[in-house]
Write an enzyme that holds these catalytic residues in place. Structure first.
Site, PDB file in Angstrom:
ATOM      1  N   HIS A  11      -6.755  -2.256  15.071  1.00  0.00           N
ATOM      2  CA  HIS A  11      -6.969  -1.507  13.828  1.00  0.00           C
ATOM      3  C   HIS A  11      -6.698  -2.401  12.611  1.00  0.00           C
ATOM      4  O   HIS A  11      -7.539  -2.515  11.712  1.00  0.00           O
ATOM      5  CB  HIS A  11      -6.054  -0.277  13.809  1.00  0.00           C
ATOM      6  CG  HIS A  11      -6.177   0.561  12.577  1.00  0.00           C
ATOM      7  ND1 HIS A  11      -7.000   1.660  12.499  1.00  0.00           N
ATOM      8  CD2 HIS A  11      -5.597   0.453  11.358  1.00  0.00           C
ATOM      9  CE1 HIS A  11      -6.917   2.189  11.292  1.00  0.00           C
ATOM     10  NE2 HIS A  11      -6.062   1.477  10.572  1.00  0.00           N
ATOM     11  N   GLU A  12      -5.547  -3.024  12.602  1.00  0.00           N
ATOM     12  CA  GLU A  12      -5.199  -3.854  11.434  1.00  0.00           C
ATOM     13  C   GLU A  12      -6.135  -5.051  11.331  1.00  0.00           C
ATOM     14  O   GLU A  12      -6.561  -5.423  10.248  1.00  0.00           O
ATOM     15  CB  GLU A  12      -3.744  -4.314  11.502  1.00  0.00           C
ATOM     16  CG  GLU A  12      -2.725  -3.187  11.658  1.00  0.00           C
ATOM     17  CD  GLU A  12      -2.894  -2.040  10.695  1.00  0.00           C
ATOM     18  OE1 GLU A  12      -3.350  -2.266   9.561  1.00  0.00           O
ATOM     19  OE2 GLU A  12      -2.584  -0.891  11.088  1.00  0.00           O
ATOM     20  N   GLU A  55       0.853  -1.188   0.000  1.00  0.00           N
ATOM     21  CA  GLU A  55       0.000   0.000   0.000  1.00  0.00           C
ATOM     22  C   GLU A  55       0.894   1.246   0.000  1.00  0.00           C
ATOM     23  O   GLU A  55       1.853   1.281   0.759  1.00  0.00           O
ATOM     24  CB  GLU A  55      -0.916   0.039   1.228  1.00  0.00           C
ATOM     25  CG  GLU A  55      -1.916   1.182   1.141  1.00  0.00           C
ATOM     26  CD  GLU A  55      -2.916   1.229   2.309  1.00  0.00           C
ATOM     27  OE1 GLU A  55      -2.746   0.476   3.286  1.00  0.00           O
ATOM     28  OE2 GLU A  55      -3.839   2.029   2.220  1.00  0.00           O
TER      29      GLU A  55
END
Ligand code: PHE
Ligand code: ZN
Length: 887
Positions: A304-305, A127
């Site tokens: 979060h991940e 990303e």
């Protein structure tokens, strides 16, 4: 490297891809300097694309050794291959297979994008556009493919081989020192979620049984010898997996979930499908090496991940303009998780602090952009607090506006309807409009209008009519490219605090002047959708203290006309803890702004007895909630004050004003502070839970204020704590206090700390960071000296950020009146740019508030920026930031 000739990409020019890639078969032979990548791509024309269009695959610094179409070689006349693209002018009009061989050099990859080396391991970061540094591809998030990845490596060098999805096969290669593993990920995904890891890593393993009874194998991979430091991350992982089932009905969808910690990483962590790669500072923790704050960050980033598996991976973004669709939403989800694990108001307060510290200055300066930008030059520069944190605030407002129950139904609908899709913000919002029956067209402006709105609240009490009138007005200052602003929908959570608690909110019906709906009165959330709105509350027996924007219900600047005594009332007994804290902050801000003005006139500010009394009673009540008390007595930072003042900022005056206020408070409150400090001392073994962390937070905050009032007393206590501490929170807390007191003691403590922890890179980062933050003129030389320290390196992003990043956040020293702080950062940016443009560009972002400085500093900042702008061969990343900063 992509250099500064980048062309702008525009949301309005989005076009569906002309081709789709259904399957990607990768064969990757890892080698230190020449890794061979064979990609077999099953390509077909997209029915929504342009028939017969040329096929252009993205590359970045690539060259292909072989290209075969359906197994046959291609004529040079029909294919064009360059470092940045591979084009086939007239590809077949039906499905075909393209085989591409590339060779990449992971050891030479200093950008840490694509395939690179971290320590002795191979890892990837794709990303946003790193996959094109591994092979030619349609590197855009709306091309979803099923990946099969064969990874091969020297057995001794990389006994561990990890990929996305499930392991299907592995074994030795007979007659060689090599082995292989084949991973298959059945979930179609964009290439930015691709990952592989190869290395000699230690690991810990566990298992999680999902709500529907499937067993998932969990693994966390770390440097050998650090396995015990991954236990907390594993614990957090299991907790967040359970939480996502309970709070959002989301189950995990593969047989394995692996996390790998690496020490060289540009960002925090990455949600690659089934194989998250983490900056090791968000994985590794032991009581002796990590602070409570580190533990909290680990819990939040792990969550979060993991949460991205649904918000990001199962439902991804159609294009990078939709980045907030996955990031804002996932930040919202991780904030909710942490709130449920810890104290909700305390978590909210720290999120508000973070939003104001990072997002507000971005939104108020030259780098301001929409939560959904409409154009970009370099997407790497849009992983910003606006996309992440303001993006999360937008979701929070949506929930406040439609209510928790409709919000959950909207989320369910989104997961059901958009699963497997590359979606847009419109797709997302449509789900909530549908379930709530509300028109959310105006709400969409939160995505398309930059800048922090100001909410002005004026109030009047009419004793004879027993009415309380509150007038709300919104306005947003122009931002780059957006001179005129439209009114937003702002949810204003409200309470009227009387002597006996909250007064009931009764108003006329909505069609009458000053009226509100029954729903608004019941929920306490009033909507400001026009420029101004008047609310009249009836049967109000006494003049209340209005508590506006409870829970910080919208990311706005509140401009309050409340008298000082109203703030003290709220500080003492608002039922909303966030606003209790806010009332203290607002009082402090007012005092500080007044003393900054006094100092600049050459006078000496006078202390304020009532404020000290209010803080004294907050401290006296500490036992009920030490974590909250710690937040309540932490005064606004220098950066907070600079932002409040907004124009013609003089950092030295701010520093003096704050130092004086802290000095007088620390002295006056010393008895109360000492009492709390001692009452919270304990011999109990370290535990990272919220309650014990709160106690430590208050002790360290109290110590800090004691030292501000009386350096001798503070230094003595801090030295004792430093020497006897049995956990990093207390040790580092003491060192932080000592670091603010000039003298031999400080240097000795810093030396001792380094000697104790020299082998531990994450702790050494803390040591560097602390020194960059010292608000003294000598810090400039200190930083220059530390840049020569053998432990300092430009090669490791964490290390660069620890020393240089902290210096750039040091208000008085980065913004030194003679401009040398600006020059130092400009030089480091230029030095860094050829190595790692992403990290360089991020560091340059420190200049985002330069125009708010007083004239002399402004000139110096501009000159430093110009020096960067004029340098040859800038990366696209730095070019973009410097041009926007100067525009
Ligand atoms: N998507 C990552 C996250 O938010 C952040 C990231 C962006 C990491 C780009 C690496 C590169 O979790
Ligand atoms: Zn994210």
């Amino acid at each position: 490297m992509r250099t500064d000739t980048a062309q702008p990409v525009r949301l309005s020019e989005y076009r569906a891809p002309d081709y789709l890639i259904d399957h990607v078969d990768l064969d990757i032979r890892l080698h230190l300097s020449a890794t061979h990548v064979r990609a077999r791509l099953s390509i077909r024309p997209n029915p929504l694309g342009r028939p017969g269009a040329p096929l252009t695959l993205d590359g970045d610094g690539l060259s292909a050794t072989t290209v075969l179409l359906d197994g046959g070689a291609l004529d040079l006349g029909v294919i064009a291959i360059g470092p940045e693209r591979l084009t086939i002018a007239e590809p077949p009009r039906k499905a075909f297979e393209l085989t591409i061989d590339t060779i990449v050099d992971p050891s030479a990859n200093t950008q840490l994008m694509g395939l690179y080396r971290s320590g002795s391991a191979y890892c990837t970061q794709c990303e946003a556009e790193g996959f094109r540094r591994i092979t030619y591809f349609l590197d855009r998030p709306d091309v979803l493919s099923v990946y099969t990845t064969r990874i091969e490596a020297e057995k001794a060098q990389a006994p561990v081989l990890l990929g996305n999805g499930n392991l299907v096969e592995s074994g030795d290669i007979p007659g060689s020192s090599r082995h292989y593993a084949i991973w298959h990920d059945p979930h179609p995904k964009p290439c930015y979620l691709f990952a592989l890891v190869g290395g000699d890593l230690g690991s810990i393993h566990d298992a999680f049984t999902t709500r529907s009874g499937r067993e998932v194998k969990l693994g966390i991979y770390v440097e050998h010898g650090k396995e015990s430091r991954a236990a907390y991350a594993m614990d957090a992982l299991k907790r967040c997996m359970r939480w996502d089932e309970e709070a959002f009905g989301r189950e995990y969808d593969l047989d394995v979930f692996n996390i790998v910690a690496v020490s060289d990483f540009n960002m925090g962590a990455m949600e690659n499908k089934g194989l998250n790669v983490f900056n090791d500072k968000y994985v590794l923790a032991l009581p002796g090496t990590a602070t409570d704050l580190d533990y909290a960050h680990i819990e939040a980033v792990i969550a979060h991940e993991y949460f991205h598996n649904w918000t990001g991976n199962r439902i991804t973004c159609r294009d990078w303009f939709q980045l907030c669709l996955k990031e804002g939403l996932t930040v919202f989800r991780d904030q909710e998780f942490s709130s449920d694990q810890r104290s909700r108001p305390v978590k909210r307060i720290s999120d508000i602090r973070a939003l104001r510290a990072a997002q507000f200055p971005e939104d108020g300066g030259p780098l301001a952009h929409n939560v959904r930008p409409d154009t970009y030059l370099e997407i790497n520069n849009f992983y910003t607090p606006t996309i992440y944190e303001k993006g999360a605030e937008v979701i929070r407002m949506l929930k406040a506006l439609i209510g928790a129950e409709a919000f959950r139904r909207g989320m369910d609908l989104y997961f059901e309807r958009c699963d497997g899709m590359a979606a847009t913000v419109e797709d997302f919002i449509a789900c909530f409009a549908e379930v709530s029956g509300r028109d959310l067209a105006q709400f969409m402006r939160w995505y398309s209008q930059a800048g922090t709105p100001t909410l002005k609240a004026t109030s009047a009490y009419d004793t004879s009519a027993r009415t309380f009138t509150l007038t709300l007005a919104q306005s947003t200052a122009p931002t780059p490219g957006q001179p005129d602003k439209q009114p937003l929908v702002i949810p204003v959570a409200l309470g009227l605090v009387g002597s006996g608690g909250d007064l009931p909110l009764t108003t006329p019906a909505p069609h009458e002047d000053g009226g509100a709906s029954a729903r608004e009165c019941a929920s306490g959330v009033f909507e400001l959708a026009t420029e101004t709105r008047k609310l009249v509350f009836h049967d109000i027996a006494e003049r209340p203290a209005p508590s506006i924007l409870r829970g910080f219900s919208a990311p706005v600047k509140l401009d309050l006309d409340s008298p000082a005594e109203d703030l003290l009332t709220l500080a003492a007994r608002d039922t909303d803890l966030v606003n209790r804290w806010q009332a203290i902050q607002t009082s402090a801000n007012r005092l500080l702004a007044a003393s900054v003005a006094t100092i600049r006139m050459g006078d000496v500010p006078a202390p304020d007895a009532r404020f000290a009394e209010a803080l004294a009673s907050v401290i006296d009540a500490f036992a009920a909630d030490p974590a909250f008390t710690a937040q309540a007595i932490s005064l606004p930072t220098e950066a907070d004050m600079a932002r409040e003042i907004g124009v013609d900022v003089d950092p030295d005056a701010i520093h003096m004003a704050r130092r004086e206020l802290r000095r007088s408070l620390g002295l006056q409150l010393q008895p109360q502070l000492l009492k709390a400090y001692e009452a919270l001392s304990t011999d109990a073994p370290y535990s990272p839970d919220a309650r014990s962390a709160g106690a430590r937070a208050l002790r360290n905050t109290a110590l800090d204020l004691i030292a501000a009032g009386d350096a001798r007393t503070g230094a003595d206590i801090a030295m004792r704590q430093f020497q006897s501490a049995h956990n990093m929170t207390d040790q580092f807390g003491a060192l932080a206090v000592l670091s603010m007191i000039p003298g031999d003691q400080r240097e000795q403590a810093l030396d001792a700390f380094y000697r104790t922890h020299a082998a531990d890179h994450l702790v050494v980062d803390k040591w560097f960071a602390l020194q960059g933050l010292i608000p003294e003129a000598s810090t400039f030389e200190r930083v220059q000296t530390l840049m020569q320290h053998h432990a300092f390196t430009y090669a490791n992003p964490n290390r660069l950020r620890s020393l240089i990043g902290s210096f750039a956040a040091n208000l008085t020293q980065f913004h030194a009146a003679d401009g040398r702080g600006y020059d130092l950062i400009a030089s480091v940016v230029l030095e860094m740019d050829s190595r790692n443009p992403q990290v360089a560009a991020r560091l340059l972002g420190a200049f985002r508030t330069w125009r708010s400085m007083e004239a002399g500093r402004r000139l110096h900042a501009q000159a430093a920026l110009q020096r960067v702008a004029e340098a040859q061969g800038l990366s696209a990343d730095v070019r973009d930031i410097v041009d926007r900063s100067l525009a």
